[in-house]
Scaffold this active site. Structure first.
Site, PDB file in Angstrom:
ATOM      1  N   GLU A 161      -7.082   0.106   2.984  1.00 20.21           N
ATOM      2  CA  GLU A 161      -7.906  -1.275   3.158  1.00 20.21           C
ATOM      3  C   GLU A 161      -9.400  -1.073   2.982  1.00 20.21           C
ATOM      4  O   GLU A 161      -9.976  -2.090   2.511  1.00 20.21           O
ATOM      5  CB  GLU A 161      -7.665  -1.801   4.607  1.00 20.21           C
ATOM      6  CG  GLU A 161      -6.103  -2.227   4.544  1.00 20.21           C
ATOM      7  CD  GLU A 161      -5.805  -3.034   5.983  1.00 20.21           C
ATOM      8  OE1 GLU A 161      -6.130  -3.924   6.176  1.00 20.21           O
ATOM      9  OE2 GLU A 161      -5.027  -2.308   6.882  1.00 20.21           O
TER      10      GLU A 161
ATOM     11  N   ALA B  87      -1.626   3.202  12.471  1.00 15.47           N
ATOM     12  CA  ALA B  87      -2.707   4.554  12.287  1.00 15.47           C
ATOM     13  C   ALA B  87      -3.321   4.470  13.537  1.00 15.47           C
ATOM     14  O   ALA B  87      -3.747   3.793  14.012  1.00 15.47           O
ATOM     15  CB  ALA B  87      -3.738   4.300  11.063  1.00 15.47           C
TER      16      ALA B  87
ATOM     17  N   SER C 201       0.785  -1.168   0.159  1.00 16.02           N
ATOM     18  CA  SER C 201       0.030  -0.072   0.152  1.00 16.02           C
ATOM     19  C   SER C 201       0.700   1.237  -0.039  1.00 16.02           C
ATOM     20  O   SER C 201       0.400   2.362  -0.269  1.00 16.02           O
ATOM     21  CB  SER C 201      -0.786   0.002   1.227  1.00 16.02           C
ATOM     22  OG  SER C 201      -0.170  -0.242   2.171  1.00 16.02           O
ATOM     23  N   HIS C 202       2.140   1.193   0.296  1.00 19.62           N
ATOM     24  CA  HIS C 202       2.812   2.353   0.364  1.00 19.62           C
ATOM     25  C   HIS C 202       4.160   2.318  -0.734  1.00 19.62           C
ATOM     26  O   HIS C 202       5.157   3.001  -0.718  1.00 19.62           O
ATOM     27  CB  HIS C 202       3.469   2.504   1.725  1.00 19.62           C
ATOM     28  CG  HIS C 202       2.647   3.066   2.751  1.00 19.62           C
ATOM     29  ND1 HIS C 202       1.919   2.336   3.679  1.00 19.62           N
ATOM     30  CD2 HIS C 202       1.998   4.363   2.874  1.00 19.62           C
ATOM     31  CE1 HIS C 202       1.021   2.981   4.151  1.00 19.62           C
ATOM     32  NE2 HIS C 202       1.104   4.166   3.874  1.00 19.62           N
TER      33      HIS C 202
ATOM     34  N   PHE D 151       3.119  10.870   1.893  1.00 18.76           N
ATOM     35  CA  PHE D 151       2.443  10.029   1.144  1.00 18.76           C
ATOM     36  C   PHE D 151       3.097   8.542   1.160  1.00 18.76           C
ATOM     37  O   PHE D 151       2.624   7.794   0.644  1.00 18.76           O
ATOM     38  CB  PHE D 151       2.519  10.412  -0.323  1.00 18.76           C
ATOM     39  CG  PHE D 151       1.152  10.010  -0.924  1.00 18.76           C
ATOM     40  CD1 PHE D 151      -0.058  10.204  -0.269  1.00 18.76           C
ATOM     41  CD2 PHE D 151       1.002   9.423  -2.249  1.00 18.76           C
ATOM     42  CE1 PHE D 151      -1.300   9.706  -1.156  1.00 18.76           C
ATOM     43  CE2 PHE D 151      -0.088   9.200  -2.798  1.00 18.76           C
ATOM     44  CZ  PHE D 151      -1.437   9.191  -2.283  1.00 18.76           C
TER      45      PHE D 151
ATOM     46  N   PRO E 233       6.735  -6.389  16.836  1.00 18.56           N
ATOM     47  CA  PRO E 233       6.015  -5.547  15.617  1.00 18.56           C
ATOM     48  C   PRO E 233       7.397  -5.541  14.706  1.00 18.56           C
ATOM     49  O   PRO E 233       8.232  -5.372  14.970  1.00 18.56           O
ATOM     50  CB  PRO E 233       5.948  -4.295  16.349  1.00 18.56           C
ATOM     51  CG  PRO E 233       5.652  -4.532  17.973  1.00 18.56           C
ATOM     52  CD  PRO E 233       6.666  -5.956  17.967  1.00 18.56           C
TER      53      PRO E 233
ATOM     54  N   ALA F 186       4.658   5.512   4.302  1.00 18.28           N
ATOM     55  CA  ALA F 186       4.610   5.053   5.754  1.00 18.28           C
ATOM     56  C   ALA F 186       5.545   5.997   6.638  1.00 18.28           C
ATOM     57  O   ALA F 186       6.436   6.581   5.937  1.00 18.28           O
ATOM     58  CB  ALA F 186       4.935   3.427   5.907  1.00 18.28           C
TER      59      ALA F 186
ATOM     60  N   THR G  91      -6.515   9.729   9.805  1.00 22.67           N
ATOM     61  CA  THR G  91      -5.806   8.504  10.094  1.00 22.67           C
ATOM     62  C   THR G  91      -4.430   8.417  10.876  1.00 22.67           C
ATOM     63  O   THR G  91      -4.015   7.545  11.490  1.00 22.67           O
ATOM     64  CB  THR G  91      -5.671   7.734   9.002  1.00 22.67           C
ATOM     65  OG1 THR G  91      -5.209   8.322   7.878  1.00 22.67           O
ATOM     66  CG2 THR G  91      -7.249   7.135   8.379  1.00 22.67           C
TER      67      THR G  91
ATOM     68  N   ARG H  54       1.729   3.958  -4.657  1.00 24.53           N
ATOM     69  CA  ARG H  54       1.395   5.331  -4.327  1.00 24.53           C
ATOM     70  C   ARG H  54       1.806   6.314  -5.359  1.00 24.53           C
ATOM     71  O   ARG H  54       1.445   7.383  -5.556  1.00 24.53           O
ATOM     72  CB  ARG H  54       2.240   5.689  -3.352  1.00 24.53           C
ATOM     73  CG  ARG H  54       1.802   5.166  -1.816  1.00 24.53           C
ATOM     74  CD  ARG H  54       0.719   5.606  -1.151  1.00 24.53           C
ATOM     75  NE  ARG H  54       0.108   5.053  -0.117  1.00 24.53           N
ATOM     76  CZ  ARG H  54      -0.793   5.550   0.573  1.00 24.53           C
ATOM     77  NH1 ARG H  54      -0.973   6.862   0.576  1.00 24.53           N
ATOM     78  NH2 ARG H  54      -1.256   4.942   1.815  1.00 24.53           N
TER      79      ARG H  54
END
Lengths: 341, 341
Positions: A191, A183, A50-51, A124, A309, A126, A163, A55
């Site tokens: 998502e 977020a 997604s990044h 735009f 994480p 992460a 977010t 983008r």
């Protein structure tokens, strides 16, 4: 992005060249194109799709609309012994972050703790790349940024907070840092958009419809509804804190202010970012802090099924360094088209 | 604590005298008794009953067992231009926090951002008093502390993190600061204990039983089970971050380490706390940051039914300043007994 969609196989070098070329063809100078391409390539490397190249159409839209300055030359300003500011001059975040990184790290080492305020940027990507880069230098780091208003306040039904992600990194000498980046919304907006496109429901707790009722219909959330914060009022508190840090504290835009002046080109908002860096060597346990943290990590991961994480990203990068990445064919074609190829 | 229980009416001065007298009768010197009583009285004033007189039996237990030092004289040490440390010498947190407040504020003003590391303290109160005190001086403040291991890691079923609260305050010149203070657990441990005592269920998502199954039975959570973080893995990340900040970073104890050496007297763990203070006047909008924040607050509270974090406490203190407080009669009798009265 479904697993069965046709893909194009690219090495990470090819991803970088494709991204940089596309940005350069749309108005970025070499340094800005390279910096944004670095961030996109890092996301593809870690399989944070997604990044990644996903983008690029948004970056290009903001270059073409004139909202973002592809030739911005960030200006570094010393505001206090513990505070450095970078004026991003309306460009994308990556080059401004690079400009601020060394002064932030130097201040953290000399003062113990320091802040980096980034103004007038378009973020735009992460946030984990910027905290990870500090932690690779032995520092503990935080990053915060806002967005457009998508998320309700506690008890509310009107979208007001972004977010608003926060990221945190802890240095692990000789290993990749521990990093999280999350977020303040229950679910990432991307998502929800993917769920809408693919026609499936989102988890309960993701959002409300235009009448304020909880819904699992992604279209109802996106069309006049709103997102919910993670963890109820506690996530809303964190979203509010981030608005204050990147809006009022550093003198930049709240999420609702970013929307009010946006040109709706599909690219990122204009706003600010706050980073904090802390040097553990200037606190009470300079010899032992790293080993002490490993004790905790060892205890956490001793339990079956429990990961730290960021572990998935770290494992992904070992694979993609050898095998490269699989890029959705439609996305690849779109990027090639945007690059004028 | 149910509303129908018999109560004793006390003025805030009477609460303070009762608390200070009880602490002094159990081994606190005058300064420590006054500092802890200040914290207890502030909680009663704001009708945060779980951190008011309700805590006195635990403070007394740790004085009587010798775990806490009622005559501790905190020692302030300058670690770096932006870092001050207070060695609490095994005492309760309030006097150590007082000792660190002025140096922390001075460093934040001169450096822009500063940290206060508190070591070797017993924290048995809320965190909002310390961040509020900084915000009343015009600073933005954070506080973090750990506890005993009660909360699982993301995906785990073994308690490892404390209920690890974080607090945040934003200065509002001419008004009470905006403050929030929230545990990393879905529910405060005290609320689970009250549910067990009163025989009612806790909300879904509060915890798991000894077999790792989600349960709403407070006894199953307390007896071999574990608490869940708020907001799933995101709350767990924040709990982990706090362990690192107050354990590894400042050279103090993780929650699991605090339990390992505890004497189980029912009082607070021995550990550390981290505070951060930021001076908005040293960032990019020194003239306007306060008014800018009020724009956001006005927009949030314009929506019906939406309050800012801490609003209830601020309204409560207006009432209790005039009317005093109603203390549960059984608790009052217990405190009088502990005071030797």
């Amino acid at each position: 992005m479904a697993a069965t969609a046709p893909t194009v196989s690219l090495s990470l070098d090819e991803v970088h060249a494709l991204a940089a070329g596309c940005l350069a063809a749309n108005g970025c100078d070499a340094e800005n194109a390279r910096a944004v391409a670095d961030t996109i390539t890092a996301a593809e490397r870690d399989i944070c799709l997604s990044h990644g190249l996903f983008r690029l159409p948004g970056y290009v839209a903001s270059l073409r609309s004139g909202k973002a300055n592809g030739r911005a030359q960030p200006v570094v300003e010393d505001l206090a012994p513990g505070v450095v500011r970078v004026d991003g001059k309306g460009g994308f975040a990556p080059l401004a972050l690079e400009a601020g990184r060394a002064p932030l790290a130097a201040k953290a080492r000399s003062q113990g703790v320091a802040a980096l305020a980034l103004n007038d940027i378009h973020h735009f990507a992460a946030l984990w790349p910027e905290v990870e880069a500090l932690a690779e230098q032995g520092l503990c780091a935080f990053a915060f940024t806002a967005a457009f208003p998508y998320v309700v306040a506690a008890g509310g039904r009107t979208p007001i907070y972004g977010t608003n992600p926060m990221a945190f990194a802890w240095p692990r000498p000789g290993r990749a840092p521990l990093v999280f980046d999350q977020a303040s919304s229950a679910l990432a907006r991307g998502e929800i958009m993917i769920a809408a496109r693919e026609g499936h429901a989102v988890p309960p707790g993701t959002g409300i419809d235009a009448e304020g009722r909880e819904t699992t219909d992604p279209n109802a959330i996106l069309d006049g509804g709103a997102q919910l914060p993670f963890g109820g009022y506690k996530g809303a508190s964190i979203a509010l804190m981030i608005e204050l840090l990147v809006g009022a504290l550093i003198g930049d835009r709240f999420s609702f202010e970013a929307l009010a002046v946006d040109n709706h080109d599909g690219g990122p908002p204009k706003g600010g970012e706050l980073m904090l860096a802390i040097d553990p060597a200037r606190f009470g346990d300079p010899e032992n802090f790293a080993a002490h943290a490993e004790l905790l990590f060892g205890r956490i991961t001793a339990e079956e099924g429990v990961r730290l994480p960021g572990d998935r990203r770290r494992r992904n990068r070992e694979v993609t360094a050898v095998d490269g990445v699989q890029v959705d064919s439609a996305l690849h074609a779109k990027v090639v088209e945007l690059a004028g190829g």
